[in-house]
Design a protein around this motif. Structure first.
Motif, mmCIF file in Angstrom:
data_model
loop_
_atom_site.group_PDB
_atom_site.id
_atom_site.type_symbol
_atom_site.label_atom_id
_atom_site.label_comp_id
_atom_site.label_asym_id
_atom_site.label_seq_id
_atom_site.Cartn_x
_atom_site.Cartn_y
_atom_site.Cartn_z
ATOM 1 N N GLY A 24 19.908 12.952 87.820
ATOM 2 C CA GLY A 24 18.696 12.965 88.635
ATOM 3 C C GLY A 24 18.117 14.362 88.773
ATOM 4 O O GLY A 24 16.897 14.565 88.690
ATOM 5 N N GLN A 77 14.532 15.662 87.209
ATOM 6 C CA GLN A 77 13.506 16.275 88.066
ATOM 7 C C GLN A 77 13.064 17.622 87.513
ATOM 8 O O GLN A 77 11.869 17.947 87.532
ATOM 9 C CB GLN A 77 14.040 16.442 89.495
ATOM 10 C CG GLN A 77 12.974 16.885 90.482
ATOM 11 C CD GLN A 77 11.863 15.863 90.615
ATOM 12 O OE1 GLN A 77 12.137 14.681 90.847
ATOM 13 N NE2 GLN A 77 10.620 16.288 90.474
ATOM 14 N N ASN A 130 17.312 6.646 85.055
ATOM 15 C CA ASN A 130 16.686 7.416 86.125
ATOM 16 C C ASN A 130 15.211 7.577 85.756
ATOM 17 O O ASN A 130 14.890 8.196 84.739
ATOM 18 C CB ASN A 130 17.332 8.798 86.266
ATOM 19 C CG ASN A 130 18.725 8.726 86.848
ATOM 20 O OD1 ASN A 130 19.436 7.763 86.619
ATOM 21 N ND2 ASN A 130 19.101 9.736 87.600
ATOM 22 N N ILE A 145 11.196 8.635 86.526
ATOM 23 C CA ILE A 145 10.243 9.454 87.281
ATOM 24 C C ILE A 145 8.855 9.107 86.772
ATOM 25 O O ILE A 145 8.611 9.104 85.561
ATOM 26 C CB ILE A 145 10.493 10.959 87.099
ATOM 27 C CG1 ILE A 145 11.896 11.333 87.580
ATOM 28 C CG2 ILE A 145 9.436 11.768 87.851
ATOM 29 C CD1 ILE A 145 12.260 12.785 87.342
ATOM 30 N N ALA A 205 10.318 8.915 92.104
ATOM 31 C CA ALA A 205 11.553 8.871 91.317
ATOM 32 C C ALA A 205 12.288 7.612 91.743
ATOM 33 O O ALA A 205 12.292 7.247 92.920
ATOM 34 C CB ALA A 205 12.404 10.103 91.583
ATOM 35 N N SER A 241 14.035 13.283 92.221
ATOM 36 C CA SER A 241 15.013 12.497 91.474
ATOM 37 C C SER A 241 16.454 12.894 91.801
ATOM 38 O O SER A 241 17.348 12.041 91.808
ATOM 39 C CB SER A 241 14.753 12.644 89.971
ATOM 40 O OG SER A 241 15.676 11.910 89.220
#
Length: 199
Positions: free
Chosen positions: A43, A47, A68, A70, A107, A150
């Motif tokens: 995460g 990000q 994950n 975003i 996210a 995230s």
């Protein structure tokens, strides 16, 4: 054995980690302890990638870093993004998605019991360990977090997976800016008000 698990648990305190910000060093005071960043690293990295792309002028994008997600801005047609959530109880491709969600700029990270596990004597043992019981957390089949960062979403998805619904809801209400979708082992879904299903 439980005795071995209890012994190992003696070497898991966050207090064993010493961060020296001035010298930019990190060390562990217990030689039997180690760092596992599995609950946050992906995460955090996703990000950082999103932040870099935004700084380079990317206004509209969707990143899927191994589940994950975003989303930045809107889709090219001006509509919100949408994504499906994996059905933790899926037995075939026909029921692989349990629901489809409409998401804005956010996210999204999910923790669940359905990808990394083994079954022994009919019991599923997965990889997210409840620090209270020292066994796989047993509250949910999956927990999905929606928030602006995230890295935070990654950390919270693991934390809330190890908490009761009431404890998790109280935590995210204290933090603010976080939406959650819980899927129970029997397939029941609970969510916060900001989670929207595609009609």
């Amino acid at each position: 054995t439980m005795a071995e698990l209890r012994e190992a648990a003696e070497h898991t305190s966050i207090d064993l980690l010493v961060i020296d910000e001035e010298n930019k060093t990190v060390y562990i005071t217990d030689p039997k302890a180690s760092i596992d960043v599995g609950a946050i690293a992906k995460g955090y990295a996703a990000q950082k990638l999103a932040d870099k792309l935004k700084s380079m002028g990317a206004d509209n994008m969707a990143i899927n870093a191994g589940g994950n997600i975003i989303t930045i801005g809107l889709k090219p047609d001006g509509s919100n993004w949408s994504t499906g959530l994996t059905n933790p109880h899926s037995t075939s491709n026909d029921d692989r998605i349990i629901c489809t969600l409409e998401i804005g700029e956010t996210a999204l990270v999910t923790s669940g019991n359905y990808e990394r596990y083994f079954i022994c004597d009919g019991v599923r043992y997965h990889h997210i360990i409840d620090p209270e019981t020292l066994m796989p957390a047993n509250y949910f089949a999956s927990v999905s977090i929606f928030t602006a960062d995230s890295g935070l979403a990654d950390a919270l998805s693991t934390a809330l997976f190890c908490m009761s619904y009431e404890e998790g809801l109280a935590l995210v209400e204290r933090i603010g800016g976080v939406e959650v979708l819980w899927i129970y082992k029997d397939g029941t879904i609970k969510k916060t008000d900001g989670v929207h299903f595609v009609q």
